[in-house]
Enzyme design. Structure first.
Site, PDB file in Angstrom:
ATOM      1  N   SER A  18       0.867  -1.189   0.000  1.00  0.00           N
ATOM      2  CA  SER A  18       0.000   0.000   0.000  1.00  0.00           C
ATOM      3  C   SER A  18       0.892   1.224   0.000  1.00  0.00           C
ATOM      4  O   SER A  18       2.079   1.142   0.375  1.00  0.00           O
ATOM      5  CB  SER A  18      -0.844  -0.010   1.284  1.00  0.00           C
ATOM      6  OG  SER A  18      -1.498   1.225   1.476  1.00  0.00           O
ATOM      7  N   TYR A  63      -2.718  -1.219  10.320  1.00  0.00           N
ATOM      8  CA  TYR A  63      -2.567  -1.350   8.857  1.00  0.00           C
ATOM      9  C   TYR A  63      -1.224  -0.775   8.404  1.00  0.00           C
ATOM     10  O   TYR A  63      -0.495  -1.399   7.636  1.00  0.00           O
ATOM     11  CB  TYR A  63      -3.732  -0.625   8.189  1.00  0.00           C
ATOM     12  CG  TYR A  63      -3.837  -0.798   6.696  1.00  0.00           C
ATOM     13  CD1 TYR A  63      -4.490  -1.898   6.151  1.00  0.00           C
ATOM     14  CD2 TYR A  63      -3.301   0.138   5.826  1.00  0.00           C
ATOM     15  CE1 TYR A  63      -4.620  -2.055   4.769  1.00  0.00           C
ATOM     16  CE2 TYR A  63      -3.417  -0.007   4.451  1.00  0.00           C
ATOM     17  CZ  TYR A  63      -4.078  -1.104   3.927  1.00  0.00           C
ATOM     18  OH  TYR A  63      -4.188  -1.252   2.566  1.00  0.00           O
ATOM     19  N   LYS A 121       1.753  -2.945   6.787  1.00  0.00           N
ATOM     20  CA  LYS A 121       2.196  -2.685   5.411  1.00  0.00           C
ATOM     21  C   LYS A 121       3.666  -2.268   5.377  1.00  0.00           C
ATOM     22  O   LYS A 121       4.385  -2.649   4.447  1.00  0.00           O
ATOM     23  CB  LYS A 121       1.304  -1.641   4.733  1.00  0.00           C
ATOM     24  CG  LYS A 121      -0.143  -2.114   4.529  1.00  0.00           C
ATOM     25  CD  LYS A 121      -0.244  -3.314   3.589  1.00  0.00           C
ATOM     26  CE  LYS A 121      -1.685  -3.670   3.251  1.00  0.00           C
ATOM     27  NZ  LYS A 121      -1.804  -4.834   2.363  1.00  0.00           N
TER      28      LYS A 121
HETATM   29  P1  NAD Z   1     -11.288  -6.425  -0.663  1.00  0.00           P
HETATM   30  O1  NAD Z   1     -11.948  -6.314   0.663  1.00  0.00           O
HETATM   31  O2  NAD Z   1     -12.060  -6.101  -1.889  1.00  0.00           O
HETATM   32  O3  NAD Z   1     -10.670  -7.883  -0.845  1.00  0.00           O
HETATM   33  C1  NAD Z   1      -9.986  -8.532   0.198  1.00  0.00           C
HETATM   34  C2  NAD Z   1      -9.875  -9.985  -0.125  1.00  0.00           C
HETATM   35  O4  NAD Z   1      -9.253 -10.664   0.989  1.00  0.00           O
HETATM   36  C3  NAD Z   1     -11.230 -10.675  -0.350  1.00  0.00           C
HETATM   37  O5  NAD Z   1     -11.127 -11.647  -1.391  1.00  0.00           O
HETATM   38  C4  NAD Z   1     -11.480 -11.369   0.976  1.00  0.00           C
HETATM   39  O6  NAD Z   1     -12.351 -12.491   0.881  1.00  0.00           O
HETATM   40  C5  NAD Z   1     -10.061 -11.795   1.321  1.00  0.00           C
HETATM   41  N1  NAD Z   1      -9.899 -12.161   2.728  1.00  0.00           N
HETATM   42  C6  NAD Z   1     -10.325 -11.467   3.823  1.00  0.00           C
HETATM   43  N2  NAD Z   1     -10.031 -12.163   4.932  1.00  0.00           N
HETATM   44  C7  NAD Z   1      -9.399 -13.301   4.537  1.00  0.00           C
HETATM   45  C8  NAD Z   1      -8.871 -14.424   5.221  1.00  0.00           C
HETATM   46  N3  NAD Z   1      -8.919 -14.501   6.566  1.00  0.00           N
HETATM   47  N4  NAD Z   1      -8.310 -15.413   4.501  1.00  0.00           N
HETATM   48  C9  NAD Z   1      -8.271 -15.340   3.138  1.00  0.00           C
HETATM   49  N5  NAD Z   1      -8.756 -14.296   2.434  1.00  0.00           N
HETATM   50  C10 NAD Z   1      -9.326 -13.307   3.132  1.00  0.00           C
HETATM   51  O7  NAD Z   1      -9.987  -5.502  -0.550  1.00  0.00           O
HETATM   52  P2  NAD Z   1      -9.046  -4.785  -1.645  1.00  0.00           P
HETATM   53  O8  NAD Z   1      -9.277  -3.333  -1.565  1.00  0.00           O
HETATM   54  O9  NAD Z   1      -9.113  -5.467  -2.940  1.00  0.00           O
HETATM   55  O10 NAD Z   1      -7.627  -5.025  -0.967  1.00  0.00           O
HETATM   56  C11 NAD Z   1      -6.725  -6.028  -1.400  1.00  0.00           C
HETATM   57  C12 NAD Z   1      -5.332  -5.677  -0.898  1.00  0.00           C
HETATM   58  O11 NAD Z   1      -4.944  -4.409  -1.430  1.00  0.00           O
HETATM   59  C13 NAD Z   1      -5.238  -5.559   0.631  1.00  0.00           C
HETATM   60  O12 NAD Z   1      -4.021  -6.123   1.077  1.00  0.00           O
HETATM   61  C14 NAD Z   1      -5.242  -4.068   0.846  1.00  0.00           C
HETATM   62  O13 NAD Z   1      -4.585  -3.703   2.022  1.00  0.00           O
HETATM   63  C15 NAD Z   1      -4.490  -3.594  -0.387  1.00  0.00           C
HETATM   64  N6  NAD Z   1      -4.741  -2.194  -0.726  1.00  0.00           N
HETATM   65  C16 NAD Z   1      -5.991  -1.777  -1.081  1.00  0.00           C
HETATM   66  C17 NAD Z   1      -6.180  -0.439  -1.406  1.00  0.00           C
HETATM   67  C18 NAD Z   1      -7.505   0.084  -1.833  1.00  0.00           C
HETATM   68  O14 NAD Z   1      -7.640   1.323  -1.971  1.00  0.00           O
HETATM   69  N7  NAD Z   1      -8.507  -0.727  -2.064  1.00  0.00           N
HETATM   70  C19 NAD Z   1      -5.101   0.462  -1.354  1.00  0.00           C
HETATM   71  C20 NAD Z   1      -3.854  -0.008  -0.988  1.00  0.00           C
HETATM   72  C21 NAD Z   1      -3.690  -1.329  -0.684  1.00  0.00           C
END
Ligand code: NAD
Length: 273
Positions: free
Chosen positions: A155, A168, A172
């Site tokens: 992130s 978080y 990260k």
């Molecule tokens: P999301 O909530 O859409 O998806 C998260 C995924 O993780 C889902 O498939 C969920 O089922 C899975 N998950 C949750 N708990 C779990 C567990 N215990 N075991 C296995 N799988 C599990 O989130 P996203 O926004 O797509 O985020 C994905 C990654 O990207 C994360 O690591 C997040 O920190 C990172 N990220 C997201 C953003 C953003 O703006 N969306 C920005 C920076 C980083």
């Protein structure tokens, strides 16, 4: 063993042909975007995450239609045994893991004095420790075959902090440190390990934190989007899961061989400030 059916040479439009990829947390958001891009690039994909059976079947057949094969593994990555089991199950099924994407993650927004201890533990377990457990299980096979790609979805919060996201941001930053260490340890064996560092991407994870952020800061949802989320992002646009999928394909391809141990920002300029 479900070996990929064809071991064809990678081409420009199918740069991952014949490769086996695990994408954690790929039932939703960024992970799903990466799984789709990998399948379109010719890889067999192991989908993981929490979803109902109908949705899982739909996602697997969608990815299968694009690539070689797509299977689902419902490992709960909060559990170290299930996290390493995700890798060993894939090895049993396909005989190898060429690409590992550690993407599953959760968020909780709260001032540190009120931050629930169970939320801290859960965020560290999923966002940081699961990444260690899957890498630890996948790396020996990658090193033995002389090729591997590990991509950790970190992130912008691996590089800079924001208030109210202590667990978080800590997790990260830890993921980026782990990325650099693995990159160094595996470099001679043809394995790369990199961190993708997105800014804000419109996914369920972001949507869920809007209300908590509004409460923590005492402002409206609209103000959170304009003045908190996109305030940091000079482009004033959310990044897309398709952009992240395309970058992950490049890193996983042969052309990504010399990119190692680094953080790749996809944040509209956020951390340039
Ligand atoms: P999301 O909530 O859409 O998806 C998260 C995924 O993780 C889902 O498939 C969920 O089922 C899975 N998950 C949750 N708990 C779990 C567990 N215990 N075991 C296995 N799988 C599990 O989130 P996203 O926004 O797509 O985020 C994905 C990654 O990207 C994360 O690591 C997040 O920190 C990172 N990220 C997201 C953003 C953003 O703006 N969306 C920005 C920076 C980083």
């Amino acid at each position: 063993m479900d070996m990929p059916t064809t071991q064809t040479r990678a081409t420009a439009d199918r740069p991952l042909d014949g490769q086996v990829a695990i994408v954690t947390g790929s039932t939703s958001g960024i992970g799903l975007g990466i799984a789709r891009a990998f399948a379109a690039g010719g890889a067999s994909v192991v989908i993981n995450g929490i979803a109902d059976q109908r949705e899982i079947d739909r996602l697997c057949s969608e990815c299968e239609g694009l690539g070689h094969s797509a299977v689902y593994d419902g490992a709960n990555l909060m559990d170290p045994v299930q996290a390493s089991g995700l890798v060993s199950n894939t090895l049993d099924r396909f005989g190898r893991v060429d690409i590992l994407v550690n993407n599953a993650g959760i968020q909780h927004v709260s001032p540190i004095e009120e931050f629930p201890v169970d939320k801290w533990d859960a965020i560290i377990a999923l966002n940081l420790s699961a990444t260690f457990h899957t890498i630890r299980a996948a790396l020996p096979g990658m090193k033995a075959r002389g090729r591997g790609r590990i991509i950790n979805v970190a992130s912008a919060h691996a590089l800079v902090a924001s208030p109210f996201k202590s667990a978080y941001v800590a997790a990260k930053h830890g993921v980026l440190g782990l990325t650099k260490t693995v990159g160094l340890e595996a470099a001679r064996e043809g394995v790369t390990c990199n961190a993708i560092c997105p800014g804000y991407v419109w996914t369920p994870l972001v949507e869920k934190q809007i209300d908590d952020t509004a409460k923590a800061r005492g402002i409206s949802r609209e103000e959170v989007i304009e003045n908190v989320l996109l305030a940091a992002q000079p482009s004033k646009k959310f990044a897309t899961v398709e952009e992240l999928g395309a970058l992950a394909v490049f890193l996983a391809s042969d052309m990504g061989a010399s990119i190692n141990g680094t953080a790749l920002s996809v944040d509209g300029g956020w951390v340039a400030q």
